[in-house]
Motif scaffolding. Structure first.
Motif, PDB file in Angstrom:
ATOM      1  N   TRP A   1      26.916  75.564  21.310  1.00  0.00           N
ATOM      2  CA  TRP A   1      27.756  76.664  20.827  1.00  0.00           C
ATOM      3  C   TRP A   1      28.994  76.834  21.707  1.00  0.00           C
ATOM      4  O   TRP A   1      30.119  76.976  21.202  1.00  0.00           O
ATOM      5  CB  TRP A   1      26.957  77.968  20.782  1.00  0.00           C
ATOM      6  N   VAL A   2      28.799  76.808  23.029  1.00  0.00           N
ATOM      7  CA  VAL A   2      29.931  76.969  23.946  1.00  0.00           C
ATOM      8  C   VAL A   2      30.941  75.844  23.734  1.00  0.00           C
ATOM      9  O   VAL A   2      32.160  76.083  23.678  1.00  0.00           O
ATOM     10  CB  VAL A   2      29.457  77.007  25.409  1.00  0.00           C
ATOM     11  N   ALA A   3      30.472  74.621  23.607  1.00  0.00           N
ATOM     12  CA  ALA A   3      31.374  73.487  23.401  1.00  0.00           C
ATOM     13  C   ALA A   3      32.190  73.665  22.127  1.00  0.00           C
ATOM     14  O   ALA A   3      33.392  73.335  22.085  1.00  0.00           O
ATOM     15  CB  ALA A   3      30.585  72.192  23.359  1.00  0.00           C
ATOM     16  N   GLN A   4      31.566  74.195  21.089  1.00  0.00           N
ATOM     17  CA  GLN A   4      32.291  74.431  19.837  1.00  0.00           C
ATOM     18  C   GLN A   4      33.397  75.468  20.027  1.00  0.00           C
ATOM     19  O   GLN A   4      34.450  75.387  19.374  1.00  0.00           O
ATOM     20  CB  GLN A   4      31.314  74.868  18.753  1.00  0.00           C
ATOM     21  N   GLN A   5      33.179  76.437  20.926  1.00  0.00           N
ATOM     22  CA  GLN A   5      34.219  77.433  21.208  1.00  0.00           C
ATOM     23  C   GLN A   5      35.353  76.819  22.026  1.00  0.00           C
ATOM     24  O   GLN A   5      36.508  77.245  21.931  1.00  0.00           O
ATOM     25  CB  GLN A   5      33.635  78.631  21.974  1.00  0.00           C
ATOM     26  N   MET A   6      35.026  75.812  22.819  1.00  0.00           N
ATOM     27  CA  MET A   6      36.034  75.156  23.658  1.00  0.00           C
ATOM     28  C   MET A   6      36.907  74.174  22.870  1.00  0.00           C
ATOM     29  O   MET A   6      38.050  73.911  23.255  1.00  0.00           O
ATOM     30  CB  MET A   6      35.351  74.407  24.808  1.00  0.00           C
ATOM     31  N   LEU A   7      36.373  73.613  21.799  1.00  0.00           N
ATOM     32  CA  LEU A   7      37.067  72.543  21.076  1.00  0.00           C
ATOM     33  C   LEU A   7      38.497  72.902  20.668  1.00  0.00           C
ATOM     34  O   LEU A   7      39.420  72.091  20.873  1.00  0.00           O
ATOM     35  CB  LEU A   7      36.253  72.129  19.843  1.00  0.00           C
ATOM     36  N   PRO A   8      38.744  74.086  20.098  1.00  0.00           N
ATOM     37  CA  PRO A   8      40.124  74.383  19.688  1.00  0.00           C
ATOM     38  C   PRO A   8      41.104  74.434  20.854  1.00  0.00           C
ATOM     39  O   PRO A   8      42.306  74.214  20.666  1.00  0.00           O
ATOM     40  CB  PRO A   8      40.000  75.764  19.017  1.00  0.00           C
TER      41      PRO A   8
ATOM     42  N   ALA B   1      34.894  73.094  31.083  1.00  0.00           N
ATOM     43  CA  ALA B   1      34.023  72.348  31.991  1.00  0.00           C
ATOM     44  C   ALA B   1      32.610  72.902  31.881  1.00  0.00           C
ATOM     45  O   ALA B   1      32.405  74.117  31.904  1.00  0.00           O
ATOM     46  CB  ALA B   1      34.518  72.444  33.426  1.00  0.00           C
ATOM     47  N   ILE B   2      31.658  72.002  31.751  1.00  0.00           N
ATOM     48  CA  ILE B   2      30.244  72.365  31.643  1.00  0.00           C
ATOM     49  C   ILE B   2      29.492  71.673  32.762  1.00  0.00           C
ATOM     50  O   ILE B   2      29.662  70.473  32.987  1.00  0.00           O
ATOM     51  CB  ILE B   2      29.677  71.934  30.273  1.00  0.00           C
TER      52      ILE B   2
ATOM     53  N   PRO C   1      36.895  63.058  24.432  1.00  0.00           N
ATOM     54  CA  PRO C   1      38.165  62.971  23.684  1.00  0.00           C
ATOM     55  C   PRO C   1      38.803  64.335  23.418  1.00  0.00           C
ATOM     56  O   PRO C   1      39.980  64.403  23.049  1.00  0.00           O
ATOM     57  CB  PRO C   1      37.748  62.297  22.370  1.00  0.00           C
ATOM     58  N   HIS C   2      38.018  65.406  23.601  1.00  0.00           N
ATOM     59  CA  HIS C   2      38.526  66.758  23.352  1.00  0.00           C
ATOM     60  C   HIS C   2      38.955  67.461  24.638  1.00  0.00           C
ATOM     61  O   HIS C   2      39.256  68.669  24.623  1.00  0.00           O
ATOM     62  CB  HIS C   2      37.456  67.588  22.642  1.00  0.00           C
ATOM     63  N   GLY C   3      38.985  66.723  25.746  1.00  0.00           N
ATOM     64  CA  GLY C   3      39.434  67.309  27.006  1.00  0.00           C
ATOM     65  C   GLY C   3      38.408  68.187  27.681  1.00  0.00           C
ATOM     66  O   GLY C   3      38.743  68.953  28.597  1.00  0.00           O
ATOM     67  N   ILE C   4      37.154  68.093  27.264  1.00  0.00           N
ATOM     68  CA  ILE C   4      36.083  68.920  27.836  1.00  0.00           C
ATOM     69  C   ILE C   4      35.207  68.033  28.712  1.00  0.00           C
ATOM     70  O   ILE C   4      34.733  66.987  28.276  1.00  0.00           O
ATOM     71  CB  ILE C   4      35.230  69.570  26.733  1.00  0.00           C
ATOM     72  N   ARG C   5      35.016  68.457  29.963  1.00  0.00           N
ATOM     73  CA  ARG C   5      34.215  67.681  30.909  1.00  0.00           C
ATOM     74  C   ARG C   5      32.794  68.237  30.990  1.00  0.00           C
ATOM     75  O   ARG C   5      32.588  69.448  30.871  1.00  0.00           O
ATOM     76  CB  ARG C   5      34.853  67.706  32.303  1.00  0.00           C
ATOM     77  N   CYS C   6      31.855  67.356  31.217  1.00  0.00           N
ATOM     78  CA  CYS C   6      30.446  67.748  31.269  1.00  0.00           C
ATOM     79  C   CYS C   6      29.762  66.948  32.371  1.00  0.00           C
ATOM     80  O   CYS C   6      29.722  65.716  32.323  1.00  0.00           O
ATOM     81  CB  CYS C   6      29.797  67.479  29.915  1.00  0.00           C
ATOM     82  N   ASN C   7      29.252  67.637  33.395  1.00  0.00           N
ATOM     83  CA  ASN C   7      28.648  66.989  34.555  1.00  0.00           C
ATOM     84  C   ASN C   7      27.337  67.665  34.933  1.00  0.00           C
ATOM     85  O   ASN C   7      26.982  68.725  34.399  1.00  0.00           O
ATOM     86  CB  ASN C   7      29.614  67.032  35.740  1.00  0.00           C
TER      87      ASN C   7
ATOM     88  N   ILE D   1      36.591  63.754  36.438  1.00  0.00           N
ATOM     89  CA  ILE D   1      35.161  63.468  36.582  1.00  0.00           C
ATOM     90  C   ILE D   1      34.407  64.029  35.384  1.00  0.00           C
ATOM     91  O   ILE D   1      34.484  65.229  35.090  1.00  0.00           O
ATOM     92  CB  ILE D   1      34.590  64.079  37.875  1.00  0.00           C
ATOM     93  N   THR D   2      33.684  63.170  34.703  1.00  0.00           N
ATOM     94  CA  THR D   2      32.772  63.592  33.641  1.00  0.00           C
ATOM     95  C   THR D   2      31.628  62.594  33.553  1.00  0.00           C
ATOM     96  O   THR D   2      31.725  61.476  34.061  1.00  0.00           O
ATOM     97  CB  THR D   2      33.509  63.732  32.291  1.00  0.00           C
ATOM     98  N   MET D   3      30.506  63.032  32.953  1.00  0.00           N
ATOM     99  CA  MET D   3      29.283  62.217  32.850  1.00  0.00           C
ATOM    100  C   MET D   3      28.672  61.907  34.217  1.00  0.00           C
ATOM    101  O   MET D   3      27.888  60.973  34.357  1.00  0.00           O
ATOM    102  CB  MET D   3      29.537  60.892  32.108  1.00  0.00           C
ATOM    103  N   HIS D   4      28.992  62.708  35.218  1.00  0.00           N
ATOM    104  CA  HIS D   4      28.566  62.387  36.587  1.00  0.00           C
ATOM    105  C   HIS D   4      27.359  63.222  36.995  1.00  0.00           C
ATOM    106  O   HIS D   4      27.243  64.399  36.654  1.00  0.00           O
ATOM    107  CB  HIS D   4      29.711  62.655  37.563  1.00  0.00           C
ATOM    108  N   GLU D   5      26.450  62.593  37.752  1.00  0.00           N
ATOM    109  CA  GLU D   5      25.328  63.290  38.377  1.00  0.00           C
ATOM    110  C   GLU D   5      25.606  63.383  39.875  1.00  0.00           C
ATOM    111  O   GLU D   5      25.604  62.376  40.576  1.00  0.00           O
ATOM    112  CB  GLU D   5      24.021  62.525  38.151  1.00  0.00           C
ATOM    113  N   LEU D   6      25.858  64.589  40.350  1.00  0.00           N
ATOM    114  CA  LEU D   6      26.119  64.818  41.766  1.00  0.00           C
ATOM    115  C   LEU D   6      24.822  65.268  42.436  1.00  0.00           C
ATOM    116  O   LEU D   6      24.327  66.363  42.177  1.00  0.00           O
ATOM    117  CB  LEU D   6      27.211  65.876  41.930  1.00  0.00           C
TER     118      LEU D   6
END
Length: 257
Positions: free
Chosen positions: A122-129, A134-135, A173-179, A242-247
C-alpha cells in the motif's frame, strides 16, 4: 528536507530508536505498534516534548492490515506524501521445528512477513505518483544461517529478505528504493527473553560449539541505536544509489556470509 515516515514496532527497542532519530531530524512520523497504551511508548517518555508533536501513535496489530491502513488514512498526517517506511515490528517464537504448530506458523508469518508485505504494498502504491521513496525492512542475520531453536523465526525473516529484494526490483524504475537491515544480537526485550538472568549468556559473545554459533568478533552486543543508524542511512539521500541491499549489523557474527 523533512518528510513523513511510517515506522512499525515503534513502541520500544529498535523501532523506538528509529523514531527518535527521525524526529531529531525534524521529520513527521507515524508510529505503529500493538502495544495498547501509546502513553507508555518510549517516545512519550523522552524529555523533548516538542519533537513528540511531530509524532502520531497508532496502536494496532500489524496482522490486521486493512484496518491499519484505514487508521493511517485518517491520521492527522494523511495528506502528507510518504517519504519512507520502516518495517521494524516482529516476534520471536522459540522452539524446535519438529514441534511447531500450524497456529505458530501462521502467527509468525502474518506478523513478521505477510502484514509488513501488505502494508508495504500500500505504501509503495502511494509513493508511485511521486516517483520517490525509501523502504527499509528489518530482517535478521538468522535469515542467513541456521540457528537451533530459531527455525521458525529464521524462516520468516528469510522470506522477508527475499520478498523485499524482489519488490525492490519492481520499484527501482519508479525511483523507489527498498533495502534491508539484518541485525544480530541486540539489547532489546526480544533478545532478553532468551536470557536466564539480567546479563547476556557468554555463548552469545564467545560462541558455542553445541549451538553451532561463532560468537561476535567485535565482542559486544548491538544497541538499538546501532541498528537505527543503519536504517537512517538507508533512508537518506546518502544511500540514493543503494537498493536491494542487505546491510548486516551483527558485529561480524555471521562472518560476512
Amino acid at each position: 528536507m523533512a518528510g513523513l515516515f511510517i515506522v512499525t514496532g515503534a513502541a520500544r527497542g529498535i523501532g523506538a530508536a528509529i523514531v527518535e532519530k527521525l524526529l531529531a531530524d525534524n521529520h513527521l512520523v507515524i508510529g505503529i505498534d500493538i502495544h495498547p497504551q501509546p502513553s507508555a511508548w518510549d517516545i512519550f517518555n523522552q524529555p523533548d516534548a516538542q519533537k513528540a508533536g511531530n509524532f502520531e501513535a497508532i496502536s494496532h496489530d500489524i496482522q490486521q492490515t486493512a484496518s491499519l491502513i484505514e487508521r493511517i488514512q485518517h491520521s492527522r498526517f494523511a495528506e502528507t506524501p510518504i517519504s519512507g517506511l520502516v518495517n521494524a515490528a516482529g516476534i520471536l517464537d522459540m522452539g524446535s521445528l519438529l514441534d511447531t504448530t500450524a497456529a505458530q506458523w501462521l502467527h509468525s508469518l502474518n506478523t513478521n512477513f505477510i502484514g509488513p508485505a501488505q502494508l508495504t504494498q500500500w505504501v509503495a502504491q502511494q509513493m508511485l505518483p511521486h516517483r520517490s521513496g525509501a523502504i527499509v525492512s528489518i530482517s535478521s542475520n538468522a535469515a542467513l544461517v541456521p540457528r537451533l531453536g530459531m527455525g521458525l523465526y529464521a524462516t520468516t525473516k528469510a522470506a522477508v529478505s527475499h520478498y523485499f529484494k524482489n519488490l525492490a526490483l519492481e520499484l527501482a524504475p519508479h525511483g523507489i528504493r527498498c533495502n534491508l537491515v539484518l541485525p544480530g544480537s541486540t539489547l532489546t526485550q526480544m533478545q532478553r527473553q532468551l536470557w536466564t538472568d539480567s546479563k547476556p549468556p557468554e555463548s552469545i559473545i564467545e560462541g558455542s560449539l553445541e549451538q553451532y554459533r561463532s560468537g561476535i568478533p567485535l565482542g559486544k552486543i548491538a544497541e538499538p541505536q546501532d541498528i537505527a543508524d543503519a536504517v537512517l542511512f538507508l533512508l537518506s539521500d546518502q544511500a540514493r544509489q543503494i537498493t536491494m541491499h542487505e546491510l548486516v549489523v551483527d558485529g561480524g557474527a555471521t562472518l560476512g556470509v
